[in-house]
Structures are given as C-alpha cells and as structure tokens.
Design an enzyme around this catalytic site. Structure first.
Site, mmCIF file in Angstrom:
data_model
loop_
_atom_site.group_PDB
_atom_site.id
_atom_site.type_symbol
_atom_site.label_atom_id
_atom_site.label_comp_id
_atom_site.label_asym_id
_atom_site.label_seq_id
_atom_site.Cartn_x
_atom_site.Cartn_y
_atom_site.Cartn_z
ATOM 1 N N PRO A 88 0.816 -1.221 0.000
ATOM 2 C CA PRO A 88 0.000 0.000 0.000
ATOM 3 C C PRO A 88 0.847 1.266 0.000
ATOM 4 O O PRO A 88 0.336 2.354 -0.270
ATOM 5 C CB PRO A 88 -0.827 -0.116 1.281
ATOM 6 N N GLU A 115 0.945 -8.740 8.679
ATOM 7 C CA GLU A 115 0.859 -7.276 8.792
ATOM 8 C C GLU A 115 1.825 -6.570 7.848
ATOM 9 O O GLU A 115 1.769 -5.346 7.700
ATOM 10 C CB GLU A 115 1.131 -6.825 10.232
ATOM 11 N N ARG A 153 -0.184 -8.141 -21.687
ATOM 12 C CA ARG A 153 -0.875 -7.806 -22.928
ATOM 13 C C ARG A 153 -0.195 -6.690 -23.711
ATOM 14 O O ARG A 153 -0.519 -6.446 -24.868
ATOM 15 C CB ARG A 153 -2.355 -7.493 -22.672
ATOM 16 N N ASP A 168 -6.930 -0.141 -27.788
ATOM 17 C CA ASP A 168 -7.782 -0.280 -26.620
ATOM 18 C C ASP A 168 -7.992 1.039 -25.907
ATOM 19 O O ASP A 168 -7.225 1.969 -26.057
ATOM 20 C CB ASP A 168 -7.197 -1.313 -25.670
HETATM 21 N N1 4FN Z 1 -1.830 -4.892 1.856
HETATM 22 C C1 4FN Z 1 -3.890 0.712 3.836
HETATM 23 C C2 4FN Z 1 -3.212 1.138 4.984
HETATM 24 C C3 4FN Z 1 -2.522 0.227 5.761
HETATM 25 C C4 4FN Z 1 -2.482 -1.134 5.423
HETATM 26 C C5 4FN Z 1 -3.146 -1.543 4.285
HETATM 27 C C6 4FN Z 1 -3.143 -2.989 3.873
HETATM 28 C C7 4FN Z 1 -1.376 -7.094 2.796
HETATM 29 C C8 4FN Z 1 0.782 -7.422 3.986
HETATM 30 C C9 4FN Z 1 0.124 -5.119 3.319
HETATM 31 C C10 4FN Z 1 -2.945 -3.159 -0.058
HETATM 32 C C11 4FN Z 1 -3.483 -2.295 -1.000
HETATM 33 C C12 4FN Z 1 -3.017 -2.259 -2.268
HETATM 34 C C13 4FN Z 1 -0.401 -4.629 -2.398
HETATM 35 C C14 4FN Z 1 -3.853 -0.646 3.496
HETATM 36 C C15 4FN Z 1 -1.406 -3.966 -1.693
HETATM 37 C C16 4FN Z 1 -1.897 -4.016 -0.390
HETATM 38 C C17 4FN Z 1 -1.973 -3.092 -2.618
HETATM 39 C C18 4FN Z 1 -1.298 -4.930 0.645
HETATM 40 C C19 4FN Z 1 -0.646 -7.909 3.829
HETATM 41 C C20 4FN Z 1 0.797 -5.953 4.357
HETATM 42 C C21 4FN Z 1 -1.317 -5.588 3.036
HETATM 43 C C22 4FN Z 1 -4.517 3.100 3.500
HETATM 44 C C23 4FN Z 1 -4.104 1.694 1.556
HETATM 45 C C24 4FN Z 1 -6.108 1.342 2.925
HETATM 46 C C25 4FN Z 1 -2.217 -5.253 4.237
HETATM 47 C C26 4FN Z 1 -4.650 1.709 2.979
HETATM 48 N N2 4FN Z 1 -1.323 -3.232 -3.789
HETATM 49 N N3 4FN Z 1 -2.292 -3.841 4.514
HETATM 50 O O1 4FN Z 1 -3.856 -3.362 2.987
HETATM 51 O O2 4FN Z 1 -0.347 -5.626 0.374
HETATM 52 O O3 4FN Z 1 -0.406 -4.152 -3.642
#
Ligand code: 4FN
Length: 261
Positions: A88, A115, A153, A168
């Site tokens: 994130p 986490e 793609r 596209d």
């Molecule tokens: N997510 C936010 C704030 C704090 C934590 C998260 C969250 C998966 C390992 C990361 C999330 C979103 C888009 C990977 C989200 C992404 C992930 C992604 C992701 C478990 C830790 C976690 C403020 C964005 C809502 C969990 C906000 N794109 N933590 O989702 O990996 O790729």
C-alpha cells in the site's frame, strides 16, 4: 519477459497461469512465469516465515531471512530483473506504469502477507514499490496477478494484431464506446441504427461521440489532463450548440423554470 512471483501461497497462481492470454503467452514463449514459495527458504524445521513484531502489537511480520534468500534466488534465475514489492506504500499502478514495466527484462513480484514484511527487506532488496489502490488487502498476490496481466498484454506479439493493445480504450485515454452484438433486438432494446448501416465513416463518428459522452459523464478526470483532437473538439462544440438550442427553445416557449414556474 520473465515474471517470478515470491509468495507463501504459490498455488494461488496455478489457475492464473492456466487460462486465456496468460496461458497463450507462456505457451508461445512471450513470457516465462513461475512462483517461488518463500516457505521453501525457511531454514527451521517448522518452515517459519513469520514472527512477532519487535515493540509489541498485534499481528505477525514476515521474517527477513526466507524473503532475502528467495529474492536472491529470483535474481540468480534472472540477473537483469527488477524486484518489486506490492504494497500500500507503493505508487499507484496505472497504464503508464504498465508500459514502463513491459520494457523490463524481468520482474520479481514480492507479495506480503500478515501485517507486512520486515523493513530491512524493503530498504535493501526492493527496487520499486507498487500499490494497486487505496483499500485493505490480505496479501499482495492479487495485486501481482493484476500487474502481470496488464503488463503481459503490452508485450509485442502477445495480442493477435500488433496494434490491438494501442487501439484499446486506455492507451487512447478515452473509455470504450458502447458494444453491441446479435440479436438486433434484445428484450425490447434495439441496437443503434447507425451500427447496422454499413457506413464506416458514420460508424466511426458515432463511436467517437459515444466514447466521448461516456468519458465525459463517467470519468471526466480522463479528459481533463488530455489534449482534445480536432474531431473531439468539433463534437464538444456541437454539444454546446445543441444545448444552446434547447435553452433557446425553452425560453422562447416560456415554459422552463427560468420563466418562473
Ligand atoms: N496490503 C492501507 C493502509 C494500511 C495497510 C493496508 C493494507 C497485505 C501485507 C500489506 C494493499 C493495498 C493495495 C499490495 C492498506 C497492496 C496491499 C496493494 C497490501 C498484507 C501488508 C497488506 C490506506 C491503503 C487502505 C495489508 C490503505 N497493492 N495492509 O492493505 O499488500 O499491492
């Protein structure tokens, strides 16, 4: 292009590799795809990949050693590859970034779980951080699939005709026009007459106008930072004239709310 996914759930990718254009791209050697199980790089007898966070708090953190060894393995398989963490904290993925990634020799996509991953991996083993968007996910795996699909793609030869990727909607930065197929009438709704006319100029004009209307109403942000073509400019001016006409007729009739009712 070689994609290597690093994950504790490699089986999630089994069906992803096995369908549609991804399957074909692999079969035709446009891409190579594999998933490395981070757990295979855990040294203890329980194959532990997570541990409690220093400083306390809830949840678990991905241990650095198995991840580091998995990334080293991916680098060994493809020394020219870039290592990307799905997180994130990354920059938000879009078509522009997809095109840039499509130019690289290989991508190692690191998927977090629990986490998150130990910060020392982020700082010492990761070249780039990408996020799919602002929502909470349970892991990076689905984000990795989205990126692989969007990038694949764009690789020359993957799609049938060489310019179908370009034609596209997003590369042109307008939404698609409305699509119709048989039957001509479906549950009382008819296909627009112009599409049955066989007049290709009229059809193209109609499609551009339909795409512009959709984008204007549903995603005005896509039009805002984009120069209009001459033809698009003409269409917008025509709308202005049409709207002016409606307003004019209304005020002449004296039947609109403008005249006081
Ligand atoms: N997510 C936010 C704030 C704090 C934590 C998260 C969250 C998966 C390992 C990361 C999330 C979103 C888009 C990977 C989200 C992404 C992930 C992604 C992701 C478990 C830790 C976690 C403020 C964005 C809502 C969990 C906000 N794109 N933590 O989702 O990996 O790729």
């Amino acid at each position: 292009m070689k994609f290597t996914v690093l994950t504790i759930f490699p089986e999630m990718f089994n069906s992803f590799w096995a369908y549609g254009i991804i399957k074909k791209a692999i079969a035709e050697n446009h891409i190579y795809a594999s998933a490395i199980n981070i757990r295979d790089f855990a040294k203890d007898k329980h194959k532990t990949t997570d541990d409690r966070p220093f400083g306390g708090g809830c949840g678990m953190v991905m241990k650095p050693e198995p991840l580091a060894n998995a990334i080293r393995m991916a680098k060994e398989i493809n020394p020219d590859s870039k290592t990307v963490l799905l997180s994130p904290q990354g920059r938000i993925f879009n078509q522009n970034l997809a095109s840039k990634l499509a130019a690289s020799k290989g991508l190692n996509l690191v998927c977090g779980r629990y986490e998150g991953i130990d910060e020392r991996i982020c700082s010492n083993f990761i070249d780039d951080e990408i996020s799919l968007g602002d929502y909470v996910l349970m892991g990076g795996e689905l984000a990795a699939m989205v990126i692989i699909e969007a990038v694949t793609r764009l690789i020359p030869g993957v799609l049938g005709s060489p310019d179908s990727a370009l034609q596209d909607s997003f590369s042109g930065k307008l939404l698609d026009y409305c699509h119709y197929t048989r039957p001509r009438e479906f549950e009382g709704s008819k296909v627009p007459e112009v599409l049955l006319s066989g007049n290709h100029k009229d059809i193209n004009d109609w499609r551009l106008e339909a795409a512009l209307i959709r984008t204007f109403f549903k995603r005005p942000d896509l039009i805002e930072n984009r120069p209009l073509t001459k033809q698009e400019n003409e269409i917008l001016k025509k709308w202005c004239r049409d709207i002016e006409n409606i307003i004019q007729t209304q005020s002449l009739r004296g039947s609109g709310t403008l005249s006081g009712n």
